[in-house]
Write a protein that holds these residues in place. Structure first.
Motif, PDB file in Angstrom:
ATOM      1  N   UNK A 313      14.964  12.664 -48.117  1.00 12.30           N
ATOM      2  CA  UNK A 313      15.356  14.151 -47.915  1.00 12.30           C
ATOM      3  C   UNK A 313      16.649  14.223 -48.611  1.00 12.30           C
ATOM      4  N   UNK A 314      16.649  15.616 -48.863  1.00  9.90           N
ATOM      5  CA  UNK A 314      17.940  16.182 -49.627  1.00  9.90           C
ATOM      6  C   UNK A 314      19.135  16.244 -48.888  1.00  9.90           C
ATOM      7  N   UNK A 315      18.957  16.406 -47.453  1.00  7.04           N
ATOM      8  CA  UNK A 315      20.234  16.546 -46.699  1.00  7.04           C
ATOM      9  C   UNK A 315      19.923  15.581 -45.498  1.00  7.04           C
ATOM     10  N   UNK A 316      20.896  15.172 -45.131  1.00 10.17           N
ATOM     11  CA  UNK A 316      20.863  14.219 -43.686  1.00 10.17           C
ATOM     12  C   UNK A 316      22.061  14.511 -42.790  1.00 10.17           C
ATOM     13  N   UNK A 317      21.772  14.825 -41.671  1.00 14.68           N
ATOM     14  CA  UNK A 317      22.809  15.151 -40.641  1.00 14.68           C
ATOM     15  C   UNK A 317      22.978  14.051 -39.679  1.00 14.68           C
ATOM     16  N   UNK A 318      24.192  13.352 -39.513  1.00 16.94           N
ATOM     17  CA  UNK A 318      24.406  12.463 -38.562  1.00 16.94           C
ATOM     18  C   UNK A 318      25.376  12.925 -37.564  1.00 16.94           C
ATOM     19  N   UNK A 319      25.618  12.178 -36.570  1.00 19.89           N
ATOM     20  CA  UNK A 319      26.516  12.398 -35.532  1.00 19.89           C
ATOM     21  C   UNK A 319      27.908  11.802 -35.905  1.00 19.89           C
ATOM     22  N   UNK A 320      28.616  12.192 -35.517  1.00 17.39           N
ATOM     23  CA  UNK A 320      30.329  11.555 -35.885  1.00 17.39           C
ATOM     24  C   UNK A 320      30.289  10.598 -34.557  1.00 17.39           C
ATOM     25  N   UNK A 321      29.605   9.446 -34.401  1.00 19.15           N
ATOM     26  CA  UNK A 321      29.986   8.756 -33.036  1.00 19.15           C
ATOM     27  C   UNK A 321      31.151   7.738 -33.183  1.00 19.15           C
ATOM     28  N   UNK A 322      31.888   7.851 -31.944  1.00 18.93           N
ATOM     29  CA  UNK A 322      32.929   7.162 -31.617  1.00 18.93           C
ATOM     30  C   UNK A 322      32.487   5.605 -31.457  1.00 18.93           C
ATOM     31  N   UNK A 323      32.371   4.923 -32.473  1.00 12.54           N
ATOM     32  CA  UNK A 323      31.600   3.646 -32.235  1.00 12.54           C
ATOM     33  C   UNK A 323      32.469   2.499 -31.784  1.00 12.54           C
ATOM     34  N   UNK A 324      33.912   2.838 -32.282  1.00 11.84           N
ATOM     35  CA  UNK A 324      34.972   1.891 -31.615  1.00 11.84           C
ATOM     36  C   UNK A 324      35.054   2.221 -30.119  1.00 11.84           C
ATOM     37  N   UNK A 325      35.246   3.199 -29.732  1.00 12.73           N
ATOM     38  CA  UNK A 325      35.143   3.651 -28.316  1.00 12.73           C
ATOM     39  C   UNK A 325      33.909   3.273 -27.440  1.00 12.73           C
ATOM     40  N   UNK A 326      32.636   3.428 -28.111  1.00 13.82           N
ATOM     41  CA  UNK A 326      31.578   2.922 -27.484  1.00 13.82           C
ATOM     42  C   UNK A 326      31.434   1.400 -26.941  1.00 13.82           C
ATOM     43  N   UNK A 327      32.166   0.701 -28.206  1.00 16.82           N
ATOM     44  CA  UNK A 327      31.905  -0.817 -28.043  1.00 16.82           C
ATOM     45  C   UNK A 327      32.970  -1.229 -27.097  1.00 16.82           C
ATOM     46  N   UNK A 328      33.840  -0.232 -26.776  1.00 14.64           N
ATOM     47  CA  UNK A 328      34.517  -0.700 -25.301  1.00 14.64           C
ATOM     48  C   UNK A 328      33.808  -0.735 -23.971  1.00 14.64           C
ATOM     49  N   UNK A 329      32.799   0.010 -24.167  1.00 13.57           N
ATOM     50  CA  UNK A 329      31.890   0.010 -22.890  1.00 13.57           C
ATOM     51  C   UNK A 329      31.030  -1.273 -22.589  1.00 13.57           C
ATOM     52  N   UNK A 330      31.598  -1.938 -21.477  1.00 15.62           N
ATOM     53  CA  UNK A 330      30.935  -3.363 -21.383  1.00 15.62           C
ATOM     54  C   UNK A 330      29.520  -3.476 -21.374  1.00 15.62           C
ATOM     55  N   UNK A 331      28.826  -2.496 -20.899  1.00 14.27           N
ATOM     56  CA  UNK A 331      27.373  -2.431 -20.675  1.00 14.27           C
ATOM     57  C   UNK A 331      26.532  -2.155 -21.884  1.00 14.27           C
ATOM     58  N   UNK A 332      27.326  -1.541 -22.847  1.00 19.28           N
ATOM     59  CA  UNK A 332      26.745  -1.000 -23.873  1.00 19.28           C
ATOM     60  C   UNK A 332      26.924  -1.787 -25.261  1.00 19.28           C
ATOM     61  N   UNK A 333      28.262  -2.350 -25.216  1.00 16.12           N
ATOM     62  CA  UNK A 333      28.975  -2.984 -26.566  1.00 16.12           C
ATOM     63  C   UNK A 333      27.818  -3.722 -27.140  1.00 16.12           C
ATOM     64  N   UNK A 334      27.136  -4.735 -26.511  1.00 21.76           N
ATOM     65  CA  UNK A 334      26.319  -5.655 -27.202  1.00 21.76           C
ATOM     66  C   UNK A 334      25.236  -4.999 -27.864  1.00 21.76           C
ATOM     67  N   UNK A 335      24.641  -4.011 -27.294  1.00 24.28           N
ATOM     68  CA  UNK A 335      23.611  -3.340 -27.696  1.00 24.28           C
ATOM     69  C   UNK A 335      24.040  -2.635 -28.925  1.00 24.28           C
ATOM     70  N   UNK A 336      24.790  -1.829 -28.812  1.00 26.17           N
ATOM     71  CA  UNK A 336      25.534  -0.798 -30.050  1.00 26.17           C
ATOM     72  C   UNK A 336      25.819  -1.594 -31.269  1.00 26.17           C
ATOM     73  N   UNK A 337      26.545  -2.921 -30.901  1.00 20.64           N
ATOM     74  CA  UNK A 337      26.664  -3.508 -31.881  1.00 20.64           C
ATOM     75  C   UNK A 337      25.622  -3.975 -32.666  1.00 20.64           C
ATOM     76  N   UNK A 338      24.655  -4.522 -31.871  1.00 22.20           N
ATOM     77  CA  UNK A 338      23.298  -4.995 -32.552  1.00 22.20           C
ATOM     78  C   UNK A 338      22.755  -3.839 -33.335  1.00 22.20           C
TER      79      UNK A 338
END
Ligand SMILES: [Zn+2]
Length: 477
Positions: A313-338
């Motif tokens: 693709x010529x253009x790619x649109x991604x979200x500006x995810x707050x990954x550092x913040x999401x990693x603070x969520x105990x339930x999601x952290x491992x999955x997001x890091x993975x």
């Protein structure tokens, strides 16, 4: 552009010892610098407590790289460095001093509020047991040998590589690449060398330059890609870590049953060190091997995914995810890091630059999941467990992530054709790629080591940050 070429090394026993010695020397120089600078801080604090006036206090010690280097070169002849400093390349000490200068700089900036991110603490000593082994060479003989299986570094000599270096060697010989520096690093039980290389690359044409794709990252499905031509693709989440978890649990149990390096006394609450047993070492090695394998599998999968997107693709649109913040969520952290969300975005951005293509980052507050991709009506709420998006306005029923990806893809065309206001195309993000690149780092500028920020490692960091900032941030919401 500046690019890294990383190779696993197969050093012999002597070389391995020399590698360790260099990295240890770098750490020792770092610790010396921390001690030398902070000594004046403590001294001033003590003096102030005796009521000595401000003007008569011991002066602050400078922490710029040139100042540290000058002071270190005096000190090394008399203090505990005296017996052995000549055994290592001066680059080893320079690495440590540059890192210390950067650490002080970051601390000062953070304290003055001139640095983004979490507050930085005062620079601390690096522990022999915890510090990562790394050393950077910027001068001297840094070479990829003609046979394509060896590299030559200052003092360390010629070391065999685990994999072929022909790709880089040919480029250097052909004049399309120039090695700026080399960093040796001990990672996951193995030595690596990473060359920072200035390369001239031919821009490869993507398969569909006119098509934009929205990439929605998720945990259930790693990425949903919807393009402006209406096609939809799913990249399944390989979940390498989740898969390995069972094996890891078993192996970790085995490790903890054996005599390890730390003894915890439950009565005094103190932890002391002891020599681990050979059985512990063996079990630990087995466990680490699984960790390494998982990390390698993940890296491989992510590179393949991002490369396939950027080749098409010529253009790619991604979200500006707050990954550092999401990693603070105990339930999601491992999955997001993975899943490696942050890494996916980083790779998409720099691989796009190689092809001279656009990367659009949607604002963190853009409600890509809550908006209907057909009529653009936004819902007030859409809890995470609701996997299907159904529009109350037009009746659209669609998979949640697919809907989000389509919205992201639409952002790209909104950016390309303007916001509908006449004459605002000039404000568009279609400036030629590379016009404001700051990534070109010449050797001379690094060597000059201008002021406090002149450290070798921090510059590398700034480059990455510039690259990220270079991504056009669209705030369309
Ligand atoms: Zn709708």
């Amino acid at each position: 552009m500046v690019q890294a070429f990383k190779y696993a090394l197969d050093p012999n026993a002597t070389q391995e010892a020399a590698l360790r010695s260099h990295c240890g020397a770098s750490r020792a120089a770092y610790n010396w610098a921390i001690g030398w600078v902070t000594a004046s801080w403590w001294q001033r604090k003590a003096e102030a407590s005796y009521g000595i006036p401000e003007g008569e206090l011991t002066p602050w010690r400078p922490w710029s790289l040139p100042a540290l280097r000058k002071e270190f070169n005096q000190a090394k002849k008399t203090n505990h460095f005296a017996d052995w400093w000549e055994e290592n390349s001066k680059e080893a000490y320079n690495t440590g001093l540059a890192n210390a200068a950067a650490a002080f700089d970051n601390y000062a900036k953070s304290k003055n509020g001139r640095r983004k991110g979490a507050r930085m603490g005062m620079p601390r000593f690096k522990s022999k047991h915890k510090a990562r082994l790394a050393c950077r060479f910027t001068t001297g003989t840094i070479r990829v040998d003609v046979d394509g299986r060896h590299v030559t570094l200052p003092r360390l000599g010629t070391i065999r590589t685990h994999e072929s270096t022909t790709k880089l060697q040919r480029r250097v010989a052909g004049g399309t690449a120039r090695i700026l520096s080399a960093t040796v690093r001990h990672e996951r039980g193995r030595w690596f060398v990473s060359f920072q290389v200035e390369t001239r690359r031919e821009i490869t044409r993507v398969a569909r330059p006119g098509v934009a794709v929205g990439v929605d990252l998720g945990v259930k499905v790693l990425a949903v890609m919807a393009d402006s031509a209406g096609e939809i693709r799913y990249a399944p989440n390989p979940k390498h870590y989740e898969t390995a978890l069972k094996t890891l649990k078993r192996l970790s149990r085995r490790v903890s049953r054996r005599q390890g390096p730390a003894v915890h006394d439950p009565i005094t609450g103190k932890t002391t060190r002891r020599e681990p047993s050979n059985r512990w070492r063996k079990a630990n090695e087995q466990r680490n091997r699984i960790h390494h394998r998982t990390a390698n599998l993940r890296a491989d999968a992510l590179h393949k995914l991002t490369a396939s997107i950027r080749d098409e693709y010529g253009t790619v649109v991604v979200e500006d995810l707050n990954v550092a913040g999401m990693l603070k969520n105990r339930r999601l952290a491992r999955k997001i890091a993975d899943a490696g969300f942050g890494e996916i975005r980083r790779q998409l951005t720099y691989k796009g630059q190689r092809n001279a293509c656009r990367t659009v980052v949607a604002s963190r507050w853009y409600p890509s999941s809550k908006t209907c991709s057909s009529c653009k009506t936004a819902k007030a709420k859409l809890p995470l467990h609701v996997r299907v998006f159904s529009c109350d306005n037009c009746g659209l029923v669609m998979d949640r992530d697919e809907n989000a990806a389509r919205n992201l893809a639409d952002l790209a065309s909104a950016g390309m054709t303007g916001t509908g206001v006449a004459g605002d195309r000039g404000t568009q993000v279609t400036k030629p790629r590379g016009a404001d690149h700051k990534t070109r780092a010449t050797r001379s500028s690094r060597k000059a080591g201008t002021g406090r920020a002149g450290g070798a490692i921090p510059q590398q960091r700034t480059e990455t940050r510039d690259r990220q900032q270079d991504t056009e941030a669209l705030t369309l919401w």
